[in-house]
Scaffold this active site. Structure first.
Site, short mmCIF file in Angstrom:
data_model
loop_
_atom_site.label_atom_id
_atom_site.label_comp_id
_atom_site.label_asym_id
_atom_site.label_seq_id
_atom_site.Cartn_x
_atom_site.Cartn_y
_atom_site.Cartn_z
N GLY A 67 5.77 12.13 -3.53
CA GLY A 67 4.33 12.24 -3.74
C GLY A 67 3.73 13.19 -2.71
O GLY A 67 3.99 13.07 -1.51
N LYS A 109 2.35 2.08 -5.15
CA LYS A 109 3.03 1.56 -6.36
C LYS A 109 2.20 1.80 -7.60
O LYS A 109 2.74 2.06 -8.67
CB LYS A 109 3.29 0.05 -6.21
N ASP A 150 0.82 -1.22 0.00
CA ASP A 150 0.00 0.00 0.00
C ASP A 150 0.85 1.27 0.00
O ASP A 150 0.42 2.31 0.52
CB ASP A 150 -0.96 0.02 1.21
N GLU A 151 2.03 1.22 -0.58
CA GLU A 151 2.91 2.39 -0.59
C GLU A 151 2.56 3.37 -1.70
O GLU A 151 3.10 4.48 -1.74
CB GLU A 151 4.38 1.96 -0.77
N THR A 203 -8.52 -3.56 -0.83
CA THR A 203 -9.13 -4.85 -1.12
C THR A 203 -10.15 -5.24 -0.06
O THR A 203 -11.21 -5.76 -0.36
CB THR A 203 -8.03 -5.94 -1.22
N ARG A 252 -10.31 -2.77 5.42
CA ARG A 252 -9.89 -2.76 6.83
C ARG A 252 -9.09 -1.49 7.14
O ARG A 252 -8.28 -1.05 6.32
CB ARG A 252 -8.97 -3.95 7.13
N LYS A 289 0.27 4.26 -8.39
CA LYS A 289 0.42 5.63 -8.89
C LYS A 289 1.75 5.79 -9.65
O LYS A 289 1.80 6.39 -10.72
CB LYS A 289 0.38 6.59 -7.69
N THR A 299 2.98 -12.54 3.12
CA THR A 299 2.18 -13.06 2.03
C THR A 299 2.88 -14.32 1.50
O THR A 299 3.92 -14.72 2.04
CB THR A 299 1.93 -11.98 0.95
P1 IMP Z 1 -2.50 -12.80 1.93
O1 IMP Z 1 -1.53 -12.29 0.94
O2 IMP Z 1 -3.93 -12.49 1.60
O3 IMP Z 1 -2.28 -14.25 2.25
O4 IMP Z 1 -2.24 -12.04 3.33
C1 IMP Z 1 -1.02 -12.18 4.05
C2 IMP Z 1 -0.62 -10.86 4.67
O5 IMP Z 1 -0.27 -9.95 3.63
C3 IMP Z 1 -1.73 -10.18 5.47
O6 IMP Z 1 -1.14 -9.47 6.54
C4 IMP Z 1 -2.32 -9.20 4.48
O7 IMP Z 1 -2.94 -8.10 5.11
C5 IMP Z 1 -1.07 -8.77 3.73
N1 IMP Z 1 -1.34 -8.30 2.36
C6 IMP Z 1 -1.65 -9.04 1.28
N2 IMP Z 1 -1.81 -8.26 0.20
C7 IMP Z 1 -1.60 -7.01 0.61
C8 IMP Z 1 -1.60 -5.74 -0.07
O8 IMP Z 1 -1.82 -5.63 -1.27
N3 IMP Z 1 -1.34 -4.66 0.70
C9 IMP Z 1 -1.05 -4.76 2.03
N4 IMP Z 1 -1.02 -5.90 2.69
C10 IMP Z 1 -1.29 -7.03 1.99
#
Ligand code: IMP
Length: 438
Positions: free
Chosen positions: A412, A16, A13-14, A299, A302, A18, A238
């Site tokens: 930014g 990217k 969520d940095e 997504t 939260r 943009k 992830t």
């Molecule tokens: P997963 O990738 O859905 O399995 O989630 C694993 C971890 O990565 C969790 O803490 C998610 O919140 C985080 N995560 C997955 N995709 C993103 C993203 O695009 N942005 C920020 N956190 C992410």
């Protein structure tokens, strides 16, 4: 060599999306390398705000080929929905290409994601529940179904029968869930395959042919390097490698074909899901950052956890990824703070760590050591050049550079395309539109 990698240096969520959108104006191809619909890339143009999950963030630049590489896990329903949504807003999607090698996120993957989280008993990962982890697990366990399989009814028939049989046993016996009906799923997958067929290619061939012609390409990572399955805060990570090395692998590009690694860092920290975050702010200051930065998941919606910039973690990802340039996003979010802080070390018992420990338990137990500097208390969102930034903001940027050991080239100051300062290009005239970003 003509490939540029755009990756996140923190927990995702940095911004990217943009950056990719801005740089895609000068290239013919953007390749997404990893992750799946767990990602959320937000791009704002004159036509409005676009939230992308699977399609590379170059899609808003007409004529740009948008390649979903072999390293991505694709939920076909989500991809088709995203394509339809873009087409409905008059975005040209004819440049989308999907790797035949990419693995498919099947309906049982999100189901297993949820079930696996539910049995972690208070120690859950906080995944996006999109099925990414179970899909990647099947990939490396060699139980995956790939996009190429969806285009071959007989091959799919055989593979799906084997996989669904074992998944149904897992669902029923381990979790007491209803089994998934074979025929419905088989025909759903064939239907998705038919709709995707015109877009499916050997993306590694396309990418290599493009590079061989001397053309520039961008490789876009999802998530951030602190969520990397090897070098992140395991197990709160992830399931792919959102790193420069992972970018090469997922896109089908060799390391020596990469010219630069552009890492995107926020001017502060955010994280979604569980796991250590030594610079976290669980107070009013954290809430102010959340509100000013609109820090809610693209997504999942939260609220994101917020904190000051973590210099220790930033140094870790900058070094491991050979970062050659940095884009610092959301600097304007800090405009109203009297003081800004950087986490410069983790104190753990009688030790001060300057690196990220392997055990998440140690990072959890660590206390942040702070480096304080005065805030700038000025609105930066309308500034056009680096020179215009208040001296305190420039001092903050240069302290961050000392942790990153790489130049901060882009800054930014807001979500719009034109709110991106390129420090190394000549001054822009007031009122000009998006800068030419190279
Ligand atoms: P997963 O990738 O859905 O399995 O989630 C694993 C971890 O990565 C969790 O803490 C998610 O919140 C985080 N995560 C997955 N995709 C993103 C993203 O695009 N942005 C920020 N956190 C992410």
């Amino acid at each position: 060599m003509p490939a540029t990698i755009i990756m996140g240096g923190q927990w995702g969520d940095e911004g990217k999306g943009k950056l990719t959108d801005a740089l895609a104006a000068n290239v013919g191809m953007v390749v997404r390398a990893n992750g799946g619909s767990n990602a959320g890339h937000t791009v704002q143009t004159d036509a409005g705000v676009f939230k992308l999950h699977l399609i590379p963030s170059g899609v808003l630049n007409p004529g740009c080929l948008c390649v979903i590489g072999a390293g991505v896990v694709v939920e076909p329903g989500t991809l088709l929905e995203e394509m339809d949504g873009l087409a409905a807003r008059s975005v040209d999607i004819s440049g989308v290409r999907v790797s035949e090698r990419a693995h498919v996120v099947l309906p049982y993957h999100p189901q297993l994601d949820r079930l696996e989280e539910s049995v972690r008993e208070g120690d859950n990962i906080g995944t996006t529940l999109r099925g990414n982890g179970p899909a990647y697990a099947d990939k490396v366990a060699r139980h995956g179904i790939r996009i190429a399989d969806l285009l071959r009814p007989e091959i799919l028939r055989r593979k799906l029968a084997i996989e669904l049989d074992s998944k149904n046993r897992q669902l029923e016996l381990l979790y007491g869930e209803a089994s998934i009906e074979y025929s419905t799923l088989y025909h759903q997958l064939l239907g998705w395959g038919e709709r995707l067929r015109p877009y499916v290619v050997s993306t590694e061939v396309l990418v290599q042919d493009t590079l061989a012609q001397g053309e520039e390409i961008l490789i876009e990572c999802a998530q951030g390097a602190l969520l990397d399955v090897d070098y992140g805060s395991y197990p709160y990570v992830t399931s792919s490698s959102p790193t420069a090395a992972g970018a090469c692998q997922g896109a089908g590009v060799a390391p020596m074909q990469v010219r630069r690694v552009l890492a995107v860092y926020k001017a502060y920290s955010t994280r979604v899901g569980s796991g250590p975050m030594p610079s976290e702010l669980s107070d009013d200051t954290g809430e102010r950052i959340r509100v000013r930065g609109r820090e809610y998941g693209t997504t999942t919606g939260r609220p994101r956890r917020t904190g000051w910039f973590d210099g220790v973690a930033a140094r870790h990802t900058s070094r491991l990824n050979g970062v050659s340039e940095v884009a610092l996003t959301l600097l304007d979010v800090l405009d109203t703070f009297e003081q800004v802080r950087i986490c410069s070390g983790y104190s753990l018992g009688d030790r001060v760590l300057r690196h990220v420990p392997a055990l998440s338990e140690d990072s959890e137990a660590a206390n942040a050591q702070w480096l304080d500097s005065p805030g700038w208390l000025r609105d930066t969102s309308q500034l056009l050049t680096y020179e215009d930034l208040p001296p305190e903001a420039k001092a903050y940027v240069s302290t961050l550079e000392s942790f990153l050991a790489a130049p901060i080239r882009y800054v930014g100051v807001g979500p719009a395309r034109e709110q991106l300062i390129d420090r190394f290009t000549p001054q822009r005239a007031a009122g000009s539109t998006a800068p030419v970003i190279r």
